[in-house]
Design an enzyme around this catalytic site. Sequence first.
Site, mmCIF file in Angstrom:
data_model
loop_
_atom_site.group_PDB
_atom_site.id
_atom_site.type_symbol
_atom_site.label_atom_id
_atom_site.label_comp_id
_atom_site.label_asym_id
_atom_site.label_seq_id
_atom_site.Cartn_x
_atom_site.Cartn_y
_atom_site.Cartn_z
ATOM 1 N N TYR A 192 0.830 -1.221 0.000
ATOM 2 C CA TYR A 192 0.000 0.000 0.000
ATOM 3 C C TYR A 192 0.857 1.261 0.000
ATOM 4 O O TYR A 192 0.516 2.233 0.663
ATOM 5 C CB TYR A 192 -0.923 0.016 1.229
ATOM 6 C CG TYR A 192 -2.132 -0.849 1.045
ATOM 7 C CD1 TYR A 192 -3.248 -0.363 0.376
ATOM 8 C CD2 TYR A 192 -2.158 -2.153 1.510
ATOM 9 C CE1 TYR A 192 -4.362 -1.161 0.182
ATOM 10 C CE2 TYR A 192 -3.264 -2.961 1.317
ATOM 11 C CZ TYR A 192 -4.358 -2.457 0.652
ATOM 12 O OH TYR A 192 -5.447 -3.242 0.452
ATOM 13 N N TYR A 247 -14.537 -4.455 3.278
ATOM 14 C CA TYR A 247 -13.163 -4.820 2.935
ATOM 15 C C TYR A 247 -12.910 -6.229 3.450
ATOM 16 O O TYR A 247 -13.071 -6.508 4.647
ATOM 17 C CB TYR A 247 -12.118 -3.864 3.542
ATOM 18 C CG TYR A 247 -10.718 -4.318 3.195
ATOM 19 C CD1 TYR A 247 -10.208 -4.150 1.907
ATOM 20 C CD2 TYR A 247 -9.932 -4.990 4.121
ATOM 21 C CE1 TYR A 247 -8.946 -4.614 1.564
ATOM 22 C CE2 TYR A 247 -8.672 -5.460 3.798
ATOM 23 C CZ TYR A 247 -8.185 -5.268 2.513
ATOM 24 O OH TYR A 247 -6.938 -5.742 2.172
#
Length: 422
Positions: free
Chosen positions: A26, A154
């Site tokens: 990320y 998620y």
Amino acid sequence: MGPDAPRGSDRVSLVDRDRAVLWHPYTQMLTAPAPLPITRAEGVWLYTENGRRILDGISSWWVNIHGHSHPKLNAALAAQARELEHVIFAGCTHRPAVELAERLIEILPTGLARIFYSDNGSTAVEVALKLAVQYWRNLGQPDRRTFITLHNAYHGDTAGAMSASEDSIFTRAFSTMMFPVERVRGLEDMEKRLRDAADSVAAVLIEPMLQGAGGMIVWPAEFVAGVRRLCDQYRTLLIADEVLTGFGRTGKMFACEHAAVAPDIICLSKALTGGYLPLGVTATTSSIYEAFLSDDRTKTFFHGHSYTANPLACAIAIASLNLFRDEAVLERVARLEQHLRAGFEPLRALGDVRVIGGVAAVELASGQPGYLDQIGPRLTAAFLDRGLLLRPLGNVVYFMPPYCITESETAWALEQIASVLG
Ligand SMILES: Cc1ncc(COP(=O)(O)O)c(C=O)c1O
């Protein structure tokens, strides 16, 4: 480099060496600030190469619960390493895998009676999705293969888990690899989809009580109870993704307990090993398990990973459950929740405040366009300057420390949050 030359020179900092060879998750490697070089950790504190002490306000991506370098977890790891570090789990078994499964079944919501191990939260979800599809196939209903999921969900970064998650900038590059799901916003919406297409739904998948990465959104227990009711009414499976919420994070051992419901399949990882080692669990009811028992080999669940049921990870998970048994850990979370409620109350002036168990969040309201895009990294840097590690999700600033945090450490962290935001 000759044979006597120093490897990984002492003169070059860890950060420089990292930057030469590593690629972080990320992370936009072109613009990201230098990573923190952490050399050791204890309790809620991380220590950097140059002697800084930083409070781990996100439990190292939501995994740590008892604190870093816990003496009992360290001892369990060392003892297991001396006995059996790993062995293939197809055709072999071992004490840590069996004992952990027994211990989990004792504490899981009623009816969950079979444990399938994998490696992390995403694989725990992936296994759940595959089990649900094959369950119906094995029962002669192969058309039941779609999933109903929630907006803002998620569930992980593997292809199936991504498909089940909210469509977002994080998944868009991979849209060609994903399968369609039905995303709903609430019970009414869910009931409509179930009524229209009940015969094609393999399962409803939710993060019970708390949607994490989607923005720390807290749901009422009645919603979870309502989902269970709809799954029963329309005879489909309920999968609870408790990868984040499991093991006390929302104040109960499992978030489904808030609604006194049991899912058909539960996904666990993160705090399962107290934050030490990757391990995933997908637990199912006996009736799901029995649908895979057959002389017909095509009904077998053909799924597995090299490190399935890793003994070191299982041994630490058992040691973590022992801490829950011996140390009133859930009471610790209840006290933390009170402190978080009190500390976040004044932040209501800044936006929507949400607290559940050991998680507190404020969703900042701001009228300035473009302000929210950059706010996360700017706040992260400001918190870090004060010795607090937080990673806001966009404009949602949340604090999720290990449960072992003391009252004074909590007070200190809340002070830093208030002063950075204030
Ligand atoms: C609810 C939920 N499910 C699944 C996952 C994926 O877990 P992992 O990062 O271990 O693959 C996460 C990770 O944050 C999560 O919060």
